[in-house]
Scaffold this motif. Structure first.
Motif, PDB file in Angstrom:
ATOM      1  N   GLU A  57      -3.424 -24.626  98.664  1.00  0.00           N
ATOM      2  CA  GLU A  57      -4.859 -24.655  98.414  1.00  0.00           C
ATOM      3  C   GLU A  57      -5.460 -23.257  98.581  1.00  0.00           C
ATOM      4  O   GLU A  57      -5.123 -22.535  99.521  1.00  0.00           O
ATOM      5  N   PHE A  58      -6.313 -22.889  97.649  1.00  0.00           N
ATOM      6  CA  PHE A  58      -7.074 -21.640  97.776  1.00  0.00           C
ATOM      7  C   PHE A  58      -8.332 -21.738  96.924  1.00  0.00           C
ATOM      8  O   PHE A  58      -8.456 -22.637  96.067  1.00  0.00           O
ATOM      9  N   GLU A  59      -9.268 -20.854  97.155  1.00  0.00           N
ATOM     10  CA  GLU A  59     -10.501 -20.766  96.381  1.00  0.00           C
ATOM     11  C   GLU A  59     -10.670 -19.344  95.889  1.00  0.00           C
ATOM     12  O   GLU A  59     -10.254 -18.397  96.563  1.00  0.00           O
ATOM     13  N   VAL A  60     -11.279 -19.191  94.715  1.00  0.00           N
ATOM     14  CA  VAL A  60     -11.525 -17.855  94.181  1.00  0.00           C
ATOM     15  C   VAL A  60     -13.003 -17.714  93.810  1.00  0.00           C
ATOM     16  O   VAL A  60     -13.685 -18.693  93.509  1.00  0.00           O
ATOM     17  N   SER A  61     -13.468 -16.477  93.852  1.00  0.00           N
ATOM     18  CA  SER A  61     -14.867 -16.192  93.527  1.00  0.00           C
ATOM     19  C   SER A  61     -15.011 -15.364  92.256  1.00  0.00           C
ATOM     20  O   SER A  61     -16.124 -15.056  91.833  1.00  0.00           O
ATOM     21  N   GLY A  62     -13.894 -14.979  91.649  1.00  0.00           N
ATOM     22  CA  GLY A  62     -13.918 -14.192  90.421  1.00  0.00           C
ATOM     23  C   GLY A  62     -12.615 -14.372  89.672  1.00  0.00           C
ATOM     24  O   GLY A  62     -11.644 -14.939  90.203  1.00  0.00           O
ATOM     25  N   VAL A  63     -12.573 -13.881  88.429  1.00  0.00           N
ATOM     26  CA  VAL A  63     -11.379 -14.011  87.590  1.00  0.00           C
ATOM     27  C   VAL A  63     -11.161 -12.703  86.835  1.00  0.00           C
ATOM     28  O   VAL A  63     -12.113 -12.117  86.306  1.00  0.00           O
ATOM     29  N   THR A  64      -9.915 -12.236  86.772  1.00  0.00           N
ATOM     30  CA  THR A  64      -9.588 -11.063  85.977  1.00  0.00           C
ATOM     31  C   THR A  64      -8.126 -11.106  85.552  1.00  0.00           C
ATOM     32  O   THR A  64      -7.312 -11.772  86.202  1.00  0.00           O
ATOM     33  N   PHE A  65      -7.812 -10.394  84.468  1.00  0.00           N
ATOM     34  CA  PHE A  65      -6.397 -10.235  84.095  1.00  0.00           C
ATOM     35  C   PHE A  65      -5.978  -8.773  84.174  1.00  0.00           C
ATOM     36  O   PHE A  65      -4.873  -8.419  83.799  1.00  0.00           O
ATOM     37  N   ASP A  66      -6.856  -7.914  84.657  1.00  0.00           N
ATOM     38  CA  ASP A  66      -6.567  -6.487  84.818  1.00  0.00           C
ATOM     39  C   ASP A  66      -6.393  -6.194  86.305  1.00  0.00           C
ATOM     40  O   ASP A  66      -7.350  -6.285  87.078  1.00  0.00           O
ATOM     41  N   SER A  67      -5.194  -5.851  86.696  1.00  0.00           N
ATOM     42  CA  SER A  67      -4.919  -5.636  88.126  1.00  0.00           C
ATOM     43  C   SER A  67      -5.766  -4.512  88.708  1.00  0.00           C
ATOM     44  O   SER A  67      -6.024  -4.477  89.910  1.00  0.00           O
ATOM     45  N   ARG A  68      -6.223  -3.595  87.860  1.00  0.00           N
ATOM     46  CA  ARG A  68      -7.053  -2.485  88.333  1.00  0.00           C
ATOM     47  C   ARG A  68      -8.455  -2.940  88.684  1.00  0.00           C
ATOM     48  O   ARG A  68      -9.183  -2.233  89.385  1.00  0.00           O
ATOM     49  N   GLU A  69      -8.853  -4.122  88.215  1.00  0.00           N
ATOM     50  CA  GLU A  69     -10.200  -4.635  88.472  1.00  0.00           C
ATOM     51  C   GLU A  69     -10.238  -5.674  89.579  1.00  0.00           C
ATOM     52  O   GLU A  69     -11.308  -6.184  89.910  1.00  0.00           O
ATOM     53  N   VAL A  70      -9.095  -6.014  90.154  1.00  0.00           N
ATOM     54  CA  VAL A  70      -9.057  -7.076  91.162  1.00  0.00           C
ATOM     55  C   VAL A  70      -9.857  -6.674  92.392  1.00  0.00           C
ATOM     56  O   VAL A  70      -9.744  -5.553  92.897  1.00  0.00           O
ATOM     57  N   GLY A  71     -10.692  -7.603  92.859  1.00  0.00           N
ATOM     58  CA  GLY A  71     -11.442  -7.418  94.092  1.00  0.00           C
ATOM     59  C   GLY A  71     -11.196  -8.574  95.033  1.00  0.00           C
ATOM     60  O   GLY A  71     -10.534  -9.561  94.666  1.00  0.00           O
ATOM     61  N   PRO A  72     -11.712  -8.497  96.253  1.00  0.00           N
ATOM     62  CA  PRO A  72     -11.512  -9.577  97.227  1.00  0.00           C
ATOM     63  C   PRO A  72     -11.967 -10.929  96.692  1.00  0.00           C
ATOM     64  O   PRO A  72     -13.070 -11.062  96.153  1.00  0.00           O
ATOM     65  N   GLY A  73     -11.084 -11.920  96.792  1.00  0.00           N
ATOM     66  CA  GLY A  73     -11.422 -13.275  96.386  1.00  0.00           C
ATOM     67  C   GLY A  73     -11.170 -13.599  94.935  1.00  0.00           C
ATOM     68  O   GLY A  73     -11.437 -14.716  94.490  1.00  0.00           O
ATOM     69  N   ASP A  74     -10.622 -12.660  94.159  1.00  0.00           N
ATOM     70  CA  ASP A  74     -10.417 -12.890  92.729  1.00  0.00           C
ATOM     71  C   ASP A  74      -9.181 -13.719  92.435  1.00  0.00           C
ATOM     72  O   ASP A  74      -8.211 -13.741  93.210  1.00  0.00           O
ATOM     73  N   LEU A  75      -9.219 -14.368  91.263  1.00  0.00           N
ATOM     74  CA  LEU A  75      -8.041 -14.988  90.670  1.00  0.00           C
ATOM     75  C   LEU A  75      -7.459 -13.996  89.678  1.00  0.00           C
ATOM     76  O   LEU A  75      -8.166 -13.491  88.801  1.00  0.00           O
ATOM     77  N   PHE A  76      -6.164 -13.702  89.805  1.00  0.00           N
ATOM     78  CA  PHE A  76      -5.495 -12.779  88.895  1.00  0.00           C
ATOM     79  C   PHE A  76      -4.638 -13.572  87.929  1.00  0.00           C
ATOM     80  O   PHE A  76      -3.734 -14.298  88.323  1.00  0.00           O
ATOM     81  N   LEU A  77      -4.950 -13.435  86.638  1.00  0.00           N
ATOM     82  CA  LEU A  77      -4.164 -14.084  85.593  1.00  0.00           C
ATOM     83  C   LEU A  77      -3.091 -13.113  85.130  1.00  0.00           C
ATOM     84  O   LEU A  77      -3.392 -12.054  84.579  1.00  0.00           O
ATOM     85  N   ALA A  78      -1.833 -13.461  85.339  1.00  0.00           N
ATOM     86  CA  ALA A  78      -0.713 -12.582  84.991  1.00  0.00           C
ATOM     87  C   ALA A  78      -0.333 -12.801  83.532  1.00  0.00           C
ATOM     88  O   ALA A  78       0.600 -13.540  83.218  1.00  0.00           O
ATOM     89  N   LEU A  79      -1.071 -12.144  82.629  1.00  0.00           N
ATOM     90  CA  LEU A  79      -0.796 -12.295  81.203  1.00  0.00           C
ATOM     91  C   LEU A  79       0.411 -11.465  80.804  1.00  0.00           C
ATOM     92  O   LEU A  79       0.635 -10.371  81.320  1.00  0.00           O
ATOM     93  N   SER A  80       1.158 -11.980  79.843  1.00  0.00           N
ATOM     94  CA  SER A  80       2.314 -11.254  79.319  1.00  0.00           C
ATOM     95  C   SER A  80       1.990 -10.788  77.912  1.00  0.00           C
ATOM     96  O   SER A  80       1.706 -11.616  77.034  1.00  0.00           O
ATOM     97  N   GLY A  81       1.992  -9.475  77.701  1.00  0.00           N
ATOM     98  CA  GLY A  81       1.684  -8.925  76.391  1.00  0.00           C
ATOM     99  C   GLY A  81       2.818  -8.105  75.837  1.00  0.00           C
ATOM    100  O   GLY A  81       3.909  -8.023  76.430  1.00  0.00           O
ATOM    101  N   GLU A  82       2.576  -7.484  74.677  1.00  0.00           N
ATOM    102  CA  GLU A  82       3.600  -6.662  74.044  1.00  0.00           C
ATOM    103  C   GLU A  82       3.889  -5.408  74.850  1.00  0.00           C
ATOM    104  O   GLU A  82       5.022  -4.944  74.918  1.00  0.00           O
ATOM    105  N   ALA A  83       2.832  -4.851  75.483  1.00  0.00           N
ATOM    106  CA  ALA A  83       2.993  -3.573  76.177  1.00  0.00           C
ATOM    107  C   ALA A  83       3.468  -3.738  77.619  1.00  0.00           C
ATOM    108  O   ALA A  83       4.249  -2.923  78.121  1.00  0.00           O
ATOM    109  N   THR A  84       3.004  -4.796  78.279  1.00  0.00           N
ATOM    110  CA  THR A  84       3.340  -4.935  79.693  1.00  0.00           C
ATOM    111  C   THR A  84       3.238  -6.401  80.098  1.00  0.00           C
ATOM    112  O   THR A  84       2.791  -7.242  79.329  1.00  0.00           O
TER     113      THR A  84
END
Length: 458
Positions: free
Chosen positions: A20-47
């Motif tokens: 169980e966890f809770e998040v207060s934000g959402v991003t798929f860019d690891s450089r933009e992650v802040g406290p409480g965010d959900l990180f979506l680990a997208l798989s693309g052509e480049a990385t």
């Protein structure tokens, strides 16, 4: 504020939560992650976002959406991109307020930001919009997934450069109100003509919710084409603009001392006078679309007018700042984010109205114009001469036709890239100068703006 719980994420995506966890934000860019965010680990052509999970959690991520094992708190799914779309769909599904979609060849980001400001002015904290230019197949579902639970007004920008793209996005957003700002030859390399661009922009109406409103530019040569595209989907069609006959029309305008415009608008039997802080006739026209949307959303029209007066410039889209130069200061007009023939013309006109010792433009090439590229570049010579510019720095190989057209008419230099443009501008900028910086994003004239901004006082 709680945005999503792990159980809600799992239910929306069909995944399995590790804990169980809770998040207060959402991003798929690891450089933009802040406290409480959900990180979506997208798989693309480049990385692959899974490579940055440790970095994301070190930055404070509270959970992640993944498709391969990680020791961090997560929701396991089969496809993380599909999960992003599912989360956006779930967010839209729980939203009980008014959703507004914005598209157009030019002006959509500025209109989106101004409309957000107008709605937020009436109900502070209850309006939401897509940030930056998050208007594509990843940016739109991300912007939806970030929408707070208690949102009353959601404003989403949608872009495209191929037929069919907007149809997919608008069915994800499902707007109650859909705006087309303008039609112009942007991404012309992917379309047979401007009418085909109008058809692609008209796809936004396909996602309108039952009883929805289509807001269409009255002064566009493609007005009737857009109206026909909207008819099968819109319960109400509203036109906006400057021409007599528009449903929402600017009937009087007057330039202010600070460069904006004082406007009297007519909306049916109603009139509203307000100031739009941003300079240029294109902003007057777009403000009519904003007022039309405010009325359609049932929001406060007078407070919207106040918000337009308070609107600041947007980075890359009209932001202004002063930089110190030997003997004084120079004005920088930052339009570096992108360019097409229509947006070039209107911003050159804005520069032409500036009171300055010298009017200078750093113009980068316009890309994705296809077989018409040479003609579109050469045709900028007319607006440049009409604006009475003193000096030009032309950037990029595609600017050669414009250089040929300007020879003997306007002083200019033609340089290969943004670095050369930066060096030349820094050497010659003087007190009282006004410099416009504009070009396609790939030319990277934002680096020229950044170099100037470093000199600006804090």
């Amino acid at each position: 504020m709680r945005l999503w719980t792990s159980d809600e994420i799992a239910a929306a995506t069909g995944g399995t939560a590790s804990e169980e966890f809770e998040v207060s934000g959402v991003t798929f860019d690891s450089r933009e992650v802040g406290p409480g965010d959900l990180f979506l680990a997208l798989s693309g052509e480049a990385t692959d976002g899974h490579r940055f999970l440790d970095q994301a959690f070190a930055s404070g991520a509270a959970g992640a959406v993944v498709h391969s094992h990680t020791p961090h708190p997560h929701v396991m799914v089969r496809d993380t991109m599909a999960a992003l779309n599912a989360l956006g769909t779930a967010s839209r599904g729980r939203m009980e307020g008014v959703v507004i979609g914005v598209t157009g060849s030019a002006g959509k980001t500025g209109t989106k930001e101004a409309l957000f400001a107008a709605l937020d002015r009436g109900e502070p904290g209850y309006a939401h919009r897509s940030v930056k230019s998050y208007n594509n197949h990843t940016g739109v579902p991300l912007s939806l997934a970030r929408m707070p639970r208690n949102t009353r007004y959601g404003v989403f920008e949608m872009g495209m450069n191929h037929e069919g793209e907007l149809a997919l996005l608008t069915r994800l957003v499902r707007p109650h109100i859909a705006i087309v700002t303008t039609i112009a030859p942007a991404h012309m390399g992917f379309f047979k003509d401007e009418s085909a661009i109008a058809d692609a922009k008209g796809e936004i109406f396909q996602g309108l919710e039952c009883g929805g409103t289509a807001i269409i530019p009255f002064d566009s040569p493609h007005r009737d084409r857009l109206i026909e595209a909207a008819r099968p989907y819109a319960a109400k069609i509203v036109t906006f603009g400057l021409g007599e006959g528009a449903d929402v029309r600017a009937i009087e305008t007057m330039r202010t001392k600070l460069g904006g415009t004082f406007v009297t608008a007519r909306l049916g039997a109603r009139e509203l006078s307000f100031t739009i802080s941003q300079p240029g006739a294109h902003w007057v026209s777009n403000s009519m679309a904003i007022l039309a949307a405010v009325v359609a959303a049932g929001a406060d029209l007078e407070l919207a007018g106040l918000a337009l007066a308070e609107l600041g410039g947007l980075t890359g889209r009209g932001a202004r700042f002063l930089v110190p130069v030997p003997g004084g200061e120079a004005l920088v007009i930052d339009e570096a984010y992108n360019a097409n023939p229509a947006s070039m013309r209107v911003t050159l006109e804005v520069l032409g109205h500036e009171q300055a010792a010298r009017k200078i433009a750093v113009l980068g090439e316009m890309r994705e114009l296809g077989e018409h590229s040479e003609a579109f570049h050469a045709e900028l010579s007319g607006p440049i001469e009409a604006a009475g510019l003193d000096y030009l720095i032309l950037v990029g190989e595609l600017m050669e036709p414009l250089a040929n057209a300007l020879e003997g008419h306007v002083d200019f230099v033609h340089v290969p890239d943004a670095t050369a443009a930066r060096d030349h501008l820094l050497d010659m900028l003087g007190p009282g100068d006004a410099v416009l910086i504009k070009g396609s994003n790939g030319v990277r004239l934002s680096n020229v703006v950044a170099a100037l901004a470093e000199r600006a006082p804090a």
